[in-house]
Design an enzyme around this catalytic site. Sequence first.
Site, PDB file in Angstrom:
ATOM      1  N   ASP A  69       0.866  -1.168   0.000  1.00 11.82           N
ATOM      2  CA  ASP A  69       0.000   0.000   0.000  1.00 11.82           C
ATOM      3  C   ASP A  69       0.916   1.235   0.000  1.00 11.82           C
ATOM      4  O   ASP A  69       2.112   1.130   0.285  1.00 11.82           O
ATOM      5  CB  ASP A  69      -0.859  -0.038   1.273  1.00 11.82           C
ATOM      6  CG  ASP A  69      -1.581   1.262   1.514  1.00 11.82           C
ATOM      7  OD1 ASP A  69      -2.228   1.771   0.578  1.00 11.82           O
ATOM      8  OD2 ASP A  69      -1.506   1.788   2.650  1.00 11.82           O
TER       9      ASP A  69
ATOM     10  N   ASP B 293      -0.331   5.077   0.863  1.00 13.41           N
ATOM     11  CA  ASP B 293      -0.637   6.098   1.871  1.00 13.41           C
ATOM     12  C   ASP B 293      -0.658   5.490   3.266  1.00 13.41           C
ATOM     13  O   ASP B 293      -1.423   4.568   3.544  1.00 13.41           O
ATOM     14  CB  ASP B 293      -1.982   6.759   1.568  1.00 13.41           C
ATOM     15  CG  ASP B 293      -1.918   7.526   0.262  1.00 13.41           C
ATOM     16  OD1 ASP B 293      -1.053   8.413   0.160  1.00 13.41           O
ATOM     17  OD2 ASP B 293      -2.694   7.221  -0.660  1.00 13.41           O
TER      18      ASP B 293
HETATM   19  C1  XBP Z   1      -5.444   5.990   0.701  1.00 11.23           C
HETATM   20  C2  XBP Z   1      -6.517   6.900   0.358  1.00 11.23           C
HETATM   21  C3  XBP Z   1      -6.314   7.887  -0.693  1.00 11.23           C
HETATM   22  C4  XBP Z   1      -5.717   9.190  -0.347  1.00 11.23           C
HETATM   23  C5  XBP Z   1      -6.069  10.212  -1.390  1.00 11.23           C
HETATM   24  O1  XBP Z   1      -5.955   4.704   1.030  1.00 11.23           O
HETATM   25  O2  XBP Z   1      -7.600   6.809   0.871  1.00 11.23           O
HETATM   26  O3  XBP Z   1      -7.576   8.169  -1.132  1.00 11.23           O
HETATM   27  O4  XBP Z   1      -6.185   9.618   0.920  1.00 11.23           O
HETATM   28  O5  XBP Z   1      -5.747   9.829  -2.674  1.00 11.23           O
HETATM   29  P1  XBP Z   1      -5.002   3.445   0.954  1.00 11.23           P
HETATM   30  P2  XBP Z   1      -6.589  10.430  -3.931  1.00 11.23           P
HETATM   31  O6  XBP Z   1      -3.741   3.805   1.686  1.00 11.23           O
HETATM   32  O7  XBP Z   1      -5.760   2.360   1.692  1.00 11.23           O
HETATM   33  O8  XBP Z   1      -4.770   3.105  -0.493  1.00 11.23           O
HETATM   34  O9  XBP Z   1      -7.047  11.786  -3.546  1.00 11.23           O
HETATM   35  O10 XBP Z   1      -5.603  10.458  -5.071  1.00 11.23           O
HETATM   36  O11 XBP Z   1      -7.749   9.504  -4.204  1.00 11.23           O
HETATM   37 MG    MG Z   2      -2.984   3.081   3.485  1.00 12.67          MG
END
Ligand code: XBP
Ligand code: MG
Length: 259
Positions: free
Chosen positions: A10, A12
Amino acid sequence: MSELKALIFDVDGTLADTERDGHRIAFNRAFADAGLDWEWSEALYGELLAVTGGKERIRYYLDGYNPGFERPSDLDGFIAGLHRAKTDHYTKLLAEGEIPLRLGVRRLLETARREGLRLAIATTTTPANVQALLEHALGPASPGWFDVIAAGDVVPAKKPAPDIYDLALAELGLSAADCLAFEDSENGIRSARGAGLGTLVTINEYTRSHDFEGALLVLDHLGEPERPFSALAGDAAGATHVDLALLRVLHRNMSAANA
Ligand code: XBP
Ligand code: MG
């Protein structure tokens, strides 16, 4: 018994703490640019993280937290425009070098690469965001380290649905039993587990209290030889930092349990 062939990450919260000081700031800048008085505080943003995906998060905010907002007739177009501006702000923040990788991430990626494990990404975030994070925090050539970067709107349903991990596995040409996933959130582990993947979790301030049922290991971070991790759940087999020896033990135990 299958051997460990690939690691799927993953982005973020897992590769870097991007949410509070990255995505949140970028959303607020995009709102200000559009003349909106919306301000997502650190605490509110923690609640909004219940929903993955930036466009989906804006809609969730309007529905649950700002129902009085007079919606434009083309709400989808309005949200898409805000989100484009947010992506510009976010990638600029990354280019300014504002957001470093989490502890142990560079070491683990470099070791895995050196030892011939394949690398992949499965994330809900926009592809441009992944590219910018990798280039600026890991190095200009680092996007090429990943055989697969599965990101954003390429699947019908975002995490916690398993779709993005299913896609990463299909593009790798591997089965879940050959891989391990790395996540930081409840939505993330639900997605990875839904695709059948053994999953390691490194928590962060926003996800500390999440339910990580089914994780192989829950840690505060991946650790470094001189900066040991703390294990919050699971058996770390006496290890102090996540290296390939520990991953192979976890993978072997998982394969034996599933046999
Ligand atoms: C990460 C997210 C993303 C970011 C924003 O979730 O929820 O939506 O917050 O990205 P994970 P965008 O780590 O579970 O993948 O604004 O580009 O959608
Ligand atoms: Mg995440």
